[in-house]
Scaffold this motif. Structure first.
Motif, PDB file in Angstrom:
ATOM      1  N   TRP A 271       1.581   1.098   6.098  1.00  0.00           N
ATOM      2  CA  TRP A 271       2.906   1.708   6.063  1.00  0.00           C
ATOM      3  C   TRP A 271       3.583   1.599   4.704  1.00  0.00           C
ATOM      4  O   TRP A 271       4.366   2.477   4.336  1.00  0.00           O
ATOM      5  N   ALA A 272       3.321   0.554   3.963  1.00  0.00           N
ATOM      6  CA  ALA A 272       3.895   0.469   2.616  1.00  0.00           C
ATOM      7  C   ALA A 272       3.367   1.604   1.747  1.00  0.00           C
ATOM      8  O   ALA A 272       4.120   2.235   0.988  1.00  0.00           O
ATOM      9  N   VAL A 273       2.070   1.890   1.871  1.00  0.00           N
ATOM     10  CA  VAL A 273       1.479   3.001   1.133  1.00  0.00           C
ATOM     11  C   VAL A 273       2.040   4.339   1.616  1.00  0.00           C
ATOM     12  O   VAL A 273       2.442   5.190   0.818  1.00  0.00           O
ATOM     13  N   ALA A 274       2.057   4.529   2.941  1.00  0.00           N
ATOM     14  CA  ALA A 274       2.538   5.798   3.499  1.00  0.00           C
ATOM     15  C   ALA A 274       3.998   6.050   3.134  1.00  0.00           C
ATOM     16  O   ALA A 274       4.372   7.171   2.756  1.00  0.00           O
ATOM     17  N   GLY A 275       4.830   5.024   3.246  1.00  0.00           N
ATOM     18  CA  GLY A 275       6.238   5.193   2.919  1.00  0.00           C
ATOM     19  C   GLY A 275       6.469   5.504   1.453  1.00  0.00           C
ATOM     20  O   GLY A 275       7.284   6.371   1.103  1.00  0.00           O
TER      21      GLY A 275
ATOM     22  N   LEU B 204      -6.986   6.002  -5.457  1.00  0.00           N
ATOM     23  CA  LEU B 204      -7.313   4.647  -5.882  1.00  0.00           C
ATOM     24  C   LEU B 204      -6.152   3.707  -5.610  1.00  0.00           C
ATOM     25  O   LEU B 204      -6.343   2.541  -5.242  1.00  0.00           O
ATOM     26  N   GLY B 205      -4.930   4.218  -5.755  1.00  0.00           N
ATOM     27  CA  GLY B 205      -3.754   3.406  -5.457  1.00  0.00           C
ATOM     28  C   GLY B 205      -3.673   3.038  -3.992  1.00  0.00           C
ATOM     29  O   GLY B 205      -3.285   1.920  -3.645  1.00  0.00           O
ATOM     30  N   MET B 206      -4.047   3.976  -3.106  1.00  0.00           N
ATOM     31  CA  MET B 206      -4.067   3.675  -1.674  1.00  0.00           C
ATOM     32  C   MET B 206      -5.057   2.562  -1.371  1.00  0.00           C
ATOM     33  O   MET B 206      -4.753   1.601  -0.655  1.00  0.00           O
TER      34      MET B 206
END
Length: 237
Positions: A111-115, A183-185
């Motif tokens: 969720w931190a990535v998705a948000g 890559l960040g994900m």
């Protein structure tokens, strides 16, 4: 690496991460409902609040129409499914305890990535992306804790809880500015899983402030609040 992957691909991956977080947090809500000995309706309510709360807060703050959790038909059944799994699977308390932290780490990471990605897609800067990534990651569990009359874990009840979300969102935003969102994900999720698990096992916490002096009015109020919840303190999973 400009242009790879496409914006549509990043959005599709983000949706998958969002739904994975919804299921996992719905399952965590179900585990909490089991610890509280709720009925099936209680499972579904707590699972739904846990699974959808953070995303609804995020989308409301972004002000881009109705929150996706209320318009995408996959979200509510996914939260229900997570809670229903917890209702059906009869594991011992120690087995659920072993599963709780890894699932919690996955929720924070996804969720931190998705948000953060949704915030960047909305055209906002890096700081709002980190902020809303963190809110997405911890919002559902915070609302769930408030509904149960507990101080949310984000305020220190869990080792480096929100701090992990900040780190994950920050890593994703950094890689996105380097034109490497995929890559960040990956880097953000791996960091979140490792950071949360190690922090839990080693008991890492942020420093706290000095305690209140005995006899102060604030200490009296705090004592009354704790006594009012004392019987429920031992029921956390």
């Amino acid at each position: 690496m400009s242009g790879w992957p496409s914006a549509d691909t990043v959005n599709m991956i983000t949706r998958c991460l969002d739904l994975a977080g919804v299921f996992a947090c719905g399952l965590l809500g179900g585990v909490v409902a089991r610890a509280e000995r709720f009925d099936l309706f209680g499972y579904l309510v707590i699972g739904t609040i846990s699974g959808l709360g953070g995303g609804i807060i995020r989308d409301t703050l972004l002000q881009h129409g109705t929150p996706v959790a209320l318009t995408d038909p996959a979200y509510l059944p996914t939260a229900f499914a997570g809670a229903f799994v917890a209702f059906l699977v009869n594991l011992r308390e120690d087995q659920w305890n072993r599963l709780f932290t890894p699932l919690d780490a996955a929720v924070i990471s996804f969720w931190a990535v998705a948000g953060a990605q949704k915030t960047l897609s909305a055209g906002l800067g890096w700081l709002p992306a980190v902020l809303l990534g963190t809110i997405t990651a911890v919002g559902g569990s915070a609302v769930r804790d408030l509904l149960r009359g507990r101080v949310p874990a984000v305020f220190g009840g869990n080792a480096l809880y929100a701090s992990v979300a900040v780190a994950v969102a920050g890593v994703f935003v950094l890689f996105s500015y380097l034109d490497s969102p995929t890559l960040g994900m990956i880097a953000g999720i791996v960091l979140g899983l490792a950071f949360r698990m190690v922090a839990h096992r080693r008991g890492w916490r942020l420093p706290g402030g000095l305690p209140l002096e005995p006899g102060t009015a604030l200490r009296t109020v705090r004592g009354r609040t704790r006594r009012g919840r004392g019987r429920r303190e031992g029921k956390d999973p």
